[in-house]
Design a protein around this motif. Structure first.
Motif, short mmCIF file in Angstrom:
data_model
loop_
_atom_site.label_atom_id
_atom_site.label_comp_id
_atom_site.label_asym_id
_atom_site.label_seq_id
_atom_site.Cartn_x
_atom_site.Cartn_y
_atom_site.Cartn_z
N GLY A 180 -6.11 10.85 -8.62
CA GLY A 180 -7.33 9.84 -9.48
C GLY A 180 -7.21 10.36 -10.90
O GLY A 180 -8.08 9.75 -11.40
N ALA A 186 -9.84 0.27 -6.22
CA ALA A 186 -10.29 0.61 -4.96
C ALA A 186 -9.77 1.66 -4.61
O ALA A 186 -9.98 2.26 -3.39
CB ALA A 186 -9.88 -0.61 -3.89
N GLU A 187 -9.11 2.34 -5.30
CA GLU A 187 -8.49 3.57 -4.54
C GLU A 187 -8.03 4.60 -6.01
O GLU A 187 -8.00 3.88 -6.97
CB GLU A 187 -7.17 3.42 -3.80
CG GLU A 187 -6.23 2.55 -4.62
CD GLU A 187 -5.03 2.19 -3.55
OE1 GLU A 187 -3.99 2.36 -3.73
OE2 GLU A 187 -5.34 1.39 -2.70
N ASP A 188 -7.84 5.73 -5.84
CA ASP A 188 -7.31 6.68 -6.60
C ASP A 188 -6.06 6.33 -7.15
O ASP A 188 -5.31 6.06 -6.33
CB ASP A 188 -7.43 8.07 -6.28
CG ASP A 188 -8.68 9.01 -6.30
OD1 ASP A 188 -9.70 8.23 -6.95
OD2 ASP A 188 -9.18 9.80 -5.62
N GLY A 228 -2.46 8.46 -5.63
CA GLY A 228 -3.40 8.96 -4.44
C GLY A 228 -3.22 10.39 -4.12
O GLY A 228 -3.89 10.76 -3.04
N HIS A 263 -9.79 6.58 -11.54
CA HIS A 263 -10.65 7.05 -10.00
C HIS A 263 -10.97 5.92 -9.17
O HIS A 263 -11.22 4.61 -10.06
CB HIS A 263 -11.98 7.59 -10.79
CG HIS A 263 -11.88 8.91 -11.14
ND1 HIS A 263 -11.50 10.06 -10.59
CD2 HIS A 263 -11.97 9.29 -12.69
CE1 HIS A 263 -11.32 11.24 -11.50
NE2 HIS A 263 -11.76 10.75 -12.83
N ARG A 264 -11.04 6.10 -8.02
CA ARG A 264 -11.68 4.85 -7.36
C ARG A 264 -13.00 4.87 -8.00
O ARG A 264 -13.86 5.19 -8.14
CB ARG A 264 -11.76 5.46 -6.11
CG ARG A 264 -12.18 4.38 -4.86
CD ARG A 264 -12.42 5.19 -3.44
NE ARG A 264 -13.17 4.19 -2.68
CZ ARG A 264 -13.14 4.54 -1.40
NH1 ARG A 264 -12.75 5.42 -0.73
NH2 ARG A 264 -13.99 3.63 -0.62
N SER A 301 0.73 -1.28 0.13
CA SER A 301 0.13 0.07 0.02
C SER A 301 0.82 1.25 -0.13
O SER A 301 1.80 1.50 1.00
CB SER A 301 -0.94 -0.08 1.36
OG SER A 301 -2.33 0.28 1.03
#
Lengths: 415, 415
Positions: free
Chosen positions: B148, B48-50, B53, B152-153, A203
């Motif tokens: 993102g 699941a995430e940008d 980030g 994008h998430r 992560s």
């Protein structure tokens, strides 16, 4: 503007590296035929025997002496004695066919002595157990594959430099080569640099991103027939990077560094390449977009590329520089008549501008509308992996063009 | 003329098998991203995430508030305070940039709060240790990838049915997917029949030839993304053949029999397929050359093909019938706009005649003469593997045409 004068053309950059490659012989490896698909043949495969080793029928029918059928017709059949022996698959035809006789033979069966053609079942009427009538003439050799007709003893079946296709595997097997000598697939060492890069399984913290380029490079290397080795992610540190580069040189045909687009890292990678040397850095900056900051060199016979960190640049640089080097070092000899790539012509869906003075590679996706193929440019920065994922291929705006207009035809190289 | 009426068109034969395939879900397997090249994605890959980030710089330069640079020019620079903190690669920018200030930032570095653009080094002159002048304005977002902006998430990055390319591997890694769920590669069982066939490693006696087709089929299956299993060479015997077919059904997605062109064997293969049944044989004879005697069927949900023994027929039948079935059972969803094959247009170097009433696939090699690409038909019987080896591809003479004339343009599908 520092260094702008040193930027070279794509053609020149590619040639600089190709010219600096060692010209010695390439390492070879013996491979079982069934595992040779896509590998490059390292020496002519020469038949040691005829294929087939005997004359074979290509149909189910009757083996005959063609002369016995001359003039035969529905209205005036040729009458032939049905021989007491018949030919069985896979067995020697160990009898002579007498004159004015015929014997049954299956597809692939061996012609007996005295026969030089085969009449298909469809053109024969049995009269009784001892005689048939033939209603169409055959010429000598009709419905027969002669001994050596497929491959003559001494004939070269597969030439050195051919990338082995399914039918080439079949031909090798057919002439009794259970193994083929191929060039050893190149090991491509992929070294990720960048203090912000973390492995895909981690992560990322704030300021960090996951490694993308080493996967793109590994995939492209595998597609090019190489063995990719992702060496890992290394800090932008002279000793660390030099260590992994020197370590990789022990077993690599090509070394590719990805990331390190920041000025300090670029300079450090260039310095390491030059310090290892002989000849070291050959170009640093190419008039191409994306991909301009690429570094190319050769270190003690091993080509090395320092790629910019943008995924689209990685893809373009592989195509333009790494691919040709791989092909040279793979020993592959390609016919200039046979295109290597899937190219399609499409109409451009919107204007694309470009700065004259650099060769621009534009990602595009293809759309069919009313049976017309359109290339839709995929907009977005070259740092975005998603633009590469959305695209089906790229087209090129040449060095001195300032763009392409909507409706013009472009040649799209498909991924 | 027996059975001539049962011969169906290529299109019809293909559809008969495709329509009889089970429509249930396909087996899936989790694959590490680095091993997923060429496999088919079994479910949408959703971020699941940008990515990234955080907002990142795309250049080496100075992070600024764009508004502080508005109106800047060589003749009237904007003066900004050089902030005491700078952004380091891979680290959180844990400070706020005050108004009318700038801080150093590397390519890929995280924008600090208060900054919304980056000025390239080239457009900055340092005045002293505490101040810089900016000679070109930037707009908000210039030289920045927004959080993102790449992905994008919640966005679908790779759709189900995509055959995974190098950049798709990169994208999966980038959003933290170390594994991808793919459809399990199909096992293609290849069964060689024919009493005259011996393994490639054996010396054939008179009347015998070595196995060629199982290698061609294994190569083509591997190219199509399958796992080929060469089951061996079996006698033309009902119990023997039925045994190996039933055994192969336990772990195969497709079963292909090669050889057995003789009438007796063809009938035997057809009988076994129908005896296993449900539905059994779907067509027996197709209006195509080479390849006419092909048998196609489905046995308890598993497609089966009985191919003629001629290598050129094997190649054509794979292309026309087995390939489409593999693609259906592989779960691959292809864009109709993106050609799957390497096709080239070439001028035909000599007349080729064909019988109307069958679709003829002609092998050809490509030659460049004075920059014109010519397709030279490779003559020779379809039983000769060497014709396939010499050829670069095939072109088609359609069902109702009687030939193609020298100089006409043909579309060559490259091997």
């Amino acid at each position: 503007m520092l260094g702008r004068d040193d930027v070279v053309s794509v053609e020149k950059a590619r040639q600089l590296v190709l010219d600096a490659l060692p010209s010695g012989s390439l390492p070879q490896v013996k491979v079982r035929v069934e595992e040779s698909l896509g590998m490059v043949c390292a020496g002519d495969v020469v038949a040691a025997e005829d294929l087939p080793g005997f004359a074979r029928s290509t149909v189910d029918g009757y083996a005959v002496a063609a002369a016995d059928t001359f003039g035969a017709a529905e209205t005036m059949p040729a009458y032939l004695n049905l021989h007491g022996r018949e030919v069985f698959m896979g067995e020697r035809a160990d009898f002579d066919l007498p004159k004015s006789s015929a014997c049954r033979i299956p597809t692939g069966g061996m012609l007996p002595a005295g026969a030089d053609a085969v009449v298909m079942f469809e053109h024969v009427q049995p009269i009784d157990e001892g005689m048939i009538e033939v209603v169409r003439p055959v010429a000598p050799g009709d419905n027969v594959i002669q001994a050596g007709e497929d491959v003559h003893r001494g004939e070269t079946v597969i030439r050195r430099g051919r990338r082995i296709r399914p039918q080439d595997m079949g031909a090798c097997a057919g002439i009794g080569f259970a193994e083929v000598t191929c060039y050893k697939p190149l090991t491509v060492s992929i070294i990720s640099t960048g203090d912000e890069i973390v492995p895909a399984g981690m992560s990322p913290g704030m300021g960090q991103v996951r490694d993308i380029n080493s996967y793109v490079l590994a995939g492209m290397s595998a597609e090019a027939g190489c063995r990719p080795v992702r060496r890992g992610i290394f800090r932008d540190d002279y000793a660390v990077l030099r260590g992994v580069i020197e370590d990789s040189m022990k077993d690599s045909g090509i070394i590719v560094l990805s990331g390190g687009t920041s000025v300090g890292t670029k300079d450090m990678v260039a310095k390491i390449i030059s310090d290892i040397g002989s000849p070291g850095v050959l170009f640093h900056g190419v008039s191409v977009k994306p991909g301009k900051p690429i570094i190319g060199g050769v270190m003690q016979g091993i080509p090395v590329f320092g790629l910019p960190g943008h995924p689209a640049a990685v893809s373009v640089c592989f195509e333009l520089f790494i691919g040709p080097v791989i092909r040279r070092l793979s020993g592959v000899e390609e016919s200039p008549a046979v295109p290597r790539e899937r190219m399609v012509r499409a109409r451009l869906a919107r204007n694309v501008s470009s700065s004259a003075g650099r060769e621009e590679h534009v990602r595009a996706l293809l759309e069919l509308r009313d049976n017309v193929l359109w290339a839709v440019p995929v907009l977005g920065k070259s740092g975005l992996i998603s633009t590469l994922v959305r695209a089906d291929g790229t087209f090129v705006i040449p060095l001195h063009a300032s763009g392409v207009e909507q409706g013009e035809t472009v040649e799209v190289r498909l991924f």
